[in-house]
Write a protein that holds these residues in place. Structure first.
Motif, PDB file in Angstrom:
ATOM      1  N   LEU A  99       0.833  -1.195   0.000  1.00 12.33           N
ATOM      2  CA  LEU A  99       0.000   0.000   0.000  1.00 12.33           C
ATOM      3  C   LEU A  99       0.864   1.240   0.000  1.00 12.33           C
ATOM      4  O   LEU A  99       2.075   1.174   0.240  1.00 12.33           O
ATOM      5  N   ALA A 100       0.250   2.386  -0.292  1.00  7.72           N
ATOM      6  CA  ALA A 100       0.953   3.664  -0.328  1.00  7.72           C
ATOM      7  C   ALA A 100       0.763   4.392   0.999  1.00  7.72           C
ATOM      8  O   ALA A 100      -0.279   4.266   1.645  1.00  7.72           O
ATOM      9  N   TRP A 101       1.776   5.173   1.386  1.00  9.96           N
ATOM     10  CA  TRP A 101       1.736   5.926   2.639  1.00  9.96           C
ATOM     11  C   TRP A 101       1.962   7.394   2.322  1.00  9.96           C
ATOM     12  O   TRP A 101       2.896   7.745   1.598  1.00  9.96           O
ATOM     13  N   ARG A 102       1.128   8.279   2.877  1.00  5.81           N
ATOM     14  CA  ARG A 102       1.198   9.697   2.525  1.00  5.81           C
ATOM     15  C   ARG A 102       0.925  10.560   3.751  1.00  5.81           C
ATOM     16  O   ARG A 102      -0.099  10.404   4.407  1.00  5.81           O
ATOM     17  N   GLN A 103       1.847  11.453   4.071  1.00  8.18           N
ATOM     18  CA  GLN A 103       1.582  12.400   5.152  1.00  8.18           C
ATOM     19  C   GLN A 103       0.526  13.385   4.677  1.00  8.18           C
ATOM     20  O   GLN A 103       0.644  13.973   3.591  1.00  8.18           O
ATOM     21  N   ALA A 104      -0.515  13.587   5.491  1.00 10.43           N
ATOM     22  CA  ALA A 104      -1.614  14.454   5.069  1.00 10.43           C
ATOM     23  C   ALA A 104      -2.429  14.884   6.274  1.00 10.43           C
ATOM     24  O   ALA A 104      -2.589  14.142   7.243  1.00 10.43           O
ATOM     25  N   ASP A 105      -2.969  16.082   6.185  1.00 12.54           N
ATOM     26  CA  ASP A 105      -3.869  16.649   7.179  1.00 12.54           C
ATOM     27  C   ASP A 105      -5.294  16.236   6.820  1.00 12.54           C
ATOM     28  O   ASP A 105      -5.763  16.477   5.706  1.00 12.54           O
ATOM     29  N   ALA A 106      -6.015  15.627   7.756  1.00 11.05           N
ATOM     30  CA  ALA A 106      -7.385  15.177   7.490  1.00 11.05           C
ATOM     31  C   ALA A 106      -8.309  16.324   7.113  1.00 11.05           C
ATOM     32  O   ALA A 106      -9.349  16.099   6.470  1.00 11.05           O
ATOM     33  N   GLU A 107      -7.938  17.553   7.476  1.00  5.52           N
ATOM     34  CA  GLU A 107      -8.775  18.701   7.171  1.00  5.52           C
ATOM     35  C   GLU A 107      -8.423  19.347   5.832  1.00  5.52           C
ATOM     36  O   GLU A 107      -9.099  20.298   5.412  1.00  5.52           O
ATOM     37  N   ALA A 108      -7.394  18.843   5.169  1.00  7.61           N
ATOM     38  CA  ALA A 108      -6.983  19.381   3.859  1.00  7.61           C
ATOM     39  C   ALA A 108      -6.266  18.270   3.103  1.00  7.61           C
ATOM     40  O   ALA A 108      -5.049  18.324   2.899  1.00  7.61           O
ATOM     41  N   LEU A 109      -7.005  17.275   2.692  1.00  9.18           N
ATOM     42  CA  LEU A 109      -6.403  16.090   2.070  1.00  9.18           C
ATOM     43  C   LEU A 109      -5.858  16.408   0.679  1.00  9.18           C
ATOM     44  O   LEU A 109      -6.543  17.066  -0.118  1.00  9.18           O
ATOM     45  N   PRO A 110      -4.666  15.937   0.349  1.00  8.16           N
ATOM     46  CA  PRO A 110      -4.050  16.236  -0.951  1.00  8.16           C
ATOM     47  C   PRO A 110      -4.451  15.224  -2.027  1.00  8.16           C
ATOM     48  O   PRO A 110      -3.598  14.690  -2.745  1.00  8.16           O
ATOM     49  N   PHE A 111      -5.756  14.978  -2.146  1.00  2.81           N
ATOM     50  CA  PHE A 111      -6.254  13.997  -3.101  1.00  2.81           C
ATOM     51  C   PHE A 111      -7.383  14.595  -3.919  1.00  2.81           C
ATOM     52  O   PHE A 111      -8.088  15.509  -3.467  1.00  2.81           O
ATOM     53  N   ALA A 112      -7.580  14.060  -5.104  1.00  2.00           N
ATOM     54  CA  ALA A 112      -8.567  14.590  -6.036  1.00  2.00           C
ATOM     55  C   ALA A 112      -9.989  14.295  -5.576  1.00  2.00           C
ATOM     56  O   ALA A 112     -10.240  13.324  -4.849  1.00  2.00           O
TER      57      ALA A 112
END
Length: 284
Positions: free
Chosen positions: A99-112
């Protein structure tokens, strides 16, 4: 007067404190030794199938993400705290999960928008401070007709009580930050998601916890491993009286909730919530 710049700086400082808090202790030990079955329960409730695109929000070390990957899904695990992701990568490799791992803020997700078939979170997104912002992101990145699945500790359950026990020993939260256990209130979650979801299924269940021989053993484990508890003790480390009081309060919490005869046995209540993203509904 508070400016937009001031508010943004305060929010970034809050997120930095959250990252630091969850890096304290050893949360992966909590996930793997005390609550491992919760991730599997959520994955099953979401009906994840091989090939599904799955996003685990506030994934920690992958308590739900790894079971989803082992089920054949194409999984991305995201979390604010990189230290947890690093442990998750290692644990996933040991289990043969890809699987892929990505640092991200749940309030501003860097996904489409609409990029995932299933968006889930296992006792994770509930700790993001601004609930509506997180809920909006869960909806935004889920495709129309896709599944949103959440497993959250309830306000009146054991972990809700634990966080309440810690409250007098920690600084007050900043204005606008909401209590994490509200995500364990079905009506609160329904209000956050609104008519952007359909086919809601919500039920309260309990996790049996019998790993601790005594209430003091529970206290000592959480004092060492659980980020919010570690942070509370660090904040009062120079006050032996308050430290002793928190020691007593945590042991008494476990003692009040002990249902066992001999070894300590507790039931930790959670809300299991699944819903389908409405077709054509706005994200915000």
């Amino acid at each position: 007067m508070t400016t937009f710049t001031d508010a943004a700086a305060a929010d970034e400082a809050l997120k930095a404190r959250h990252r630091a808090m969850w890096a304290l202790g050893n949360y992966p030990a909590v996930a793997s030794e005390i609550i491992p079955e919760l991730g599997r329960i959520l994955v099953a409730a979401c009906g994840i199938r091989p090939g599904d695109r799955v996003l685990d929000v506030a994934a920690g070390s992958g308590n739900a993400a790894v079971p989803a990957a082992l089920a054949g899904a194409r999984v991305t695990a995201s979390d604010l705290t990189p230290e947890l992701l690093e442990v998750g990568r290692r644990l996933a490799e040991e289990q043969g999960a890809d699987l892929a791992w990505r640092q991200a803020d749940a309030e501003a997700l860097p996904f489409a928008d609409g990029g995932f078939d299933t968006v889930l979170s296992c006792v994770g997104v509930m700790f993001a401070p601004h609930h509506q912002a997180s809920a909006d992101e869960l909806v935004r990145v889920c495709r129309p007709g896709g599944t949103i699945g959440l497993l959250s500790w309830t306000p009146d359950g054991f972990v809700g009580q634990l966080l309440g026990t810690l409250k007098p020993y920690v600084p007050p939260p900043p204005t606008g930050a909401q209590p994490a256990p509200l995500w364990g209130d079905e009506q609160h979650v329904r209000a956050l998601l609104g008519d952007r979801v359909t086919e809601v299924v919500a039920r309260r269940q309990a996790l049996r916890v019998d790993e601790f021989a005594t209430p003091e053993a529970f206290r000592d484990f959480f004092k060492t491993n659980y980020g919010p508890t570690v942070a509370a003790y660090r904040g009062i480390a120079d006050d032996p009286d308050r430290t002793a009081a928190l020691d007593r309060d945590l042991a008494e919490l476990a003692r009040r909730n002990d249902r066992g005869a001999g070894a300590t046995v507790m039931e930790w209540e959670y809300l299991l919530f699944t819903a389908r993203r409405s077709a054509g509904a706005p994200t915000g």
